[in-house]
Design an enzyme around this catalytic site. Structure first.
Site, PDB file in Angstrom:
ATOM      1  CD  GLN A 273      -2.397  -1.282   2.707  1.00 38.63           C
ATOM      2  OE1 GLN A 273      -3.429  -0.699   3.150  1.00 38.63           O
ATOM      3  NE2 GLN A 273      -1.787  -2.200   3.559  1.00 38.63           N
TER       4      GLN A 273
ATOM      5  CG  ASP B 231       8.062   3.103   0.967  1.00 41.36           C
ATOM      6  OD1 ASP B 231       8.427   2.270   0.207  1.00 41.36           O
ATOM      7  OD2 ASP B 231       7.713   3.379   2.220  1.00 41.36           O
TER       8      ASP B 231
ATOM      9  CG  HIS C 185      -2.985   2.740  -1.997  1.00 42.20           C
ATOM     10  ND1 HIS C 185      -2.855   2.620  -0.377  1.00 42.20           N
ATOM     11  CD2 HIS C 185      -3.870   2.341  -2.302  1.00 42.20           C
ATOM     12  CE1 HIS C 185      -3.873   1.784  -0.345  1.00 42.20           C
ATOM     13  NE2 HIS C 185      -4.776   1.554  -1.138  1.00 42.20           N
TER      14      HIS C 185
ATOM     15  N   GLY D  61       2.788  -4.424   8.940  1.00 41.00           N
ATOM     16  CA  GLY D  61       2.563  -3.168   9.335  1.00 41.00           C
ATOM     17  C   GLY D  61       1.687  -2.235   8.446  1.00 41.00           C
TER      18      GLY D  61
HETATM   19  N1  APR Z   1       6.826  -2.149  12.297  1.00 36.22           N
HETATM   20  C1  APR Z   1       5.737  -2.718  11.858  1.00 36.22           C
HETATM   21  N2  APR Z   1       4.766  -2.339  12.066  1.00 36.22           N
HETATM   22  C2  APR Z   1       4.583  -0.959  12.583  1.00 36.22           C
HETATM   23  C3  APR Z   1       5.833  -0.514  12.977  1.00 36.22           C
HETATM   24  C4  APR Z   1       6.926  -0.981  12.897  1.00 36.22           C
HETATM   25  N3  APR Z   1       8.134  -0.536  13.358  1.00 36.22           N
HETATM   26  N4  APR Z   1       5.347   0.935  13.495  1.00 36.22           N
HETATM   27  C5  APR Z   1       3.917   1.155  13.231  1.00 36.22           C
HETATM   28  N5  APR Z   1       3.563  -0.209  12.509  1.00 36.22           N
HETATM   29  C6  APR Z   1       2.060  -0.690  12.365  1.00 36.22           C
HETATM   30  C7  APR Z   1       1.147   0.007  13.350  1.00 36.22           C
HETATM   31  O1  APR Z   1       1.036  -0.646  14.421  1.00 36.22           O
HETATM   32  C8  APR Z   1      -0.180   0.346  12.241  1.00 36.22           C
HETATM   33  O2  APR Z   1      -0.854  -1.178  12.450  1.00 36.22           O
HETATM   34  O3  APR Z   1       2.004  -0.032  11.053  1.00 36.22           O
HETATM   35  C9  APR Z   1       0.574   0.138  10.843  1.00 36.22           C
HETATM   36  C10 APR Z   1       0.319   1.393  10.226  1.00 36.22           C
HETATM   37  O4  APR Z   1      -0.973   1.518   9.786  1.00 36.22           O
HETATM   38  P1  APR Z   1      -1.333   2.892   9.048  1.00 36.22           P
HETATM   39  O5  APR Z   1      -0.729   4.178   9.586  1.00 36.22           O
HETATM   40  O6  APR Z   1      -2.812   2.860   9.124  1.00 36.22           O
HETATM   41  O7  APR Z   1      -0.818   2.655   7.415  1.00 36.22           O
HETATM   42  P2  APR Z   1      -1.485   1.688   6.511  1.00 36.22           P
HETATM   43  O8  APR Z   1      -2.204   0.593   6.965  1.00 36.22           O
HETATM   44  O9  APR Z   1      -0.407   1.598   5.571  1.00 36.22           O
HETATM   45  O10 APR Z   1      -2.224   2.805   5.661  1.00 36.22           O
HETATM   46  C11 APR Z   1      -3.124   2.108   4.529  1.00 36.22           C
HETATM   47  O11 APR Z   1      -3.989   4.378   4.107  1.00 36.22           O
HETATM   48  O12 APR Z   1      -3.925   6.722   4.202  1.00 36.22           O
HETATM   49  C12 APR Z   1      -3.787   5.789   3.642  1.00 36.22           C
HETATM   50  O13 APR Z   1      -3.141   5.302   1.399  1.00 36.22           O
HETATM   51  C13 APR Z   1      -2.758   5.295   2.614  1.00 36.22           C
HETATM   52  O14 APR Z   1      -1.636   3.441   1.993  1.00 36.22           O
HETATM   53  C14 APR Z   1      -2.112   3.974   2.959  1.00 36.22           C
HETATM   54  C15 APR Z   1      -3.456   3.329   3.372  1.00 36.22           C
END
Ligand code: APR
Length: 232
Positions: free
Chosen positions: A86, A89, A104, A170
């Site tokens: 998703q 980068d 995305h 993540g």
């Molecule tokens: N290692 C692994 N996971 C981690 C770490 C780490 N060091 N730090 C944080 N996390 C986890 C968090 O616990 C959380 O569950 O990464 C996750 C990040 O979640 P989001 O911030 O919601 O990101 P993501 O799921 O990628 O978002 C999905 O939302 O805004 C849109 O398009 C954007 O692609 C993105 C989509």
């Protein structure tokens, strides 16, 4: 070779210094997503949106892949590995992974604001206002914004249907349709989640939850999976 399908989110790049979305009070680098990541935002204030993504591109190009990205690349020696990310980068590619599907979009490319299939590589970190596509419309970041279609979903869903092992790293699994991909993975397929927080995944069979950061969790997954490979 068995097929390993990996779904990654912002958390895999957190240890490379890139912020996740939902770990910071709903703000993303100090911005509301509605102000920068929607077609309405682009219509209202394209300069702001362009500047925001120029800053993100700058941060991404300055960041480096971490051990979690690198271990995923190494798993290609043992599995047919497909990464569905998703993330916008390019850290999976820079770690050497050869089969990466960007749900995305990817920030190193620009797209025509008339035709989302008209793509261009961006030289350096800035995409300026005034730079146009071959059909004469302003170039915008190649990023899927909220409210836009996610054209790679059918391709990703087919990969999930064939997974012998499914790994999630993540992601909060809060954004659809990406989060719905888990539903295409066969029930009997072993599933592993690496995430330090408790991601809500109800009703998933064959699930192992590694509640750790990506680099540490991936060291464990690497050990676990290299013991599951075909030739052992
Ligand atoms: N290692 C692994 N996971 C981690 C770490 C780490 N060091 N730090 C944080 N996390 C986890 C968090 O616990 C959380 O569950 O990464 C996750 C990040 O979640 P989001 O911030 O919601 O990101 P993501 O799921 O990628 O978002 C999905 O939302 O805004 C849109 O398009 C954007 O692609 C993105 C989509």
């Amino acid at each position: 070779m068995k097929k390993l399908v990996v779904l990654t989110g912002a958390g895999i790049s957190a240890e490379s210094g890139l912020k996740t979305f939902r770990d910071s009070d709903g703000l993303w680098e100090g911005y509301n997503v509605e102000d920068v990541a929607t077609p309405e935002a682009w219509r209202r204030d394209p300069e702001l949106v362009q500047d925001f993504y120029n800053m993100r591109r700058h941060d991404i190009l300055a960041a480096k892949p971490n051990e979690a990205h690198r271990l995923l690349k190494r798993l290609e020696d043992f599995f047919e590995t497909v990464i569905i990310t998703q993330n916008i980068d390019n850290l999976h590619e820079r770690a050497g992974s050869s089969n990466v599907l960007h749900l995305h979009g990817i920030i190193t490319k620009a797209q025509s604001s008339l035709d989302p299939t008209l793509l261009y590589e961006i030289e350096g970190s800035d995409l300026p206002m005034g730079l146009k596509c071959d059909r004469g419309s302003q170039l915008r970041p190649h990023v899927v914004w909220f409210g836009e279609e996610v054209p790679m979903i059918p391709v990703a869903a087919r990969e999930c249907m064939d997974a012998d092992i499914f790994l999630i790293i993540g992601t909060s699994l809060q954004v659809y349709p990406a989060a719905g991909l888990v539903g295409y993975v066969p029930a009997r397929t072993p599933k592993i989640i690496v995430d330090p927080s408790g991601v809500q995944v109800s009703g998933l069979a064959e699930l192992t939850y590694i509640r750790k950061k990506a680099t540490q969790g991936m060291r464990e997954v690497y050990e676990m999976l290299t013991n599951l490979r075909d030739d052992k």
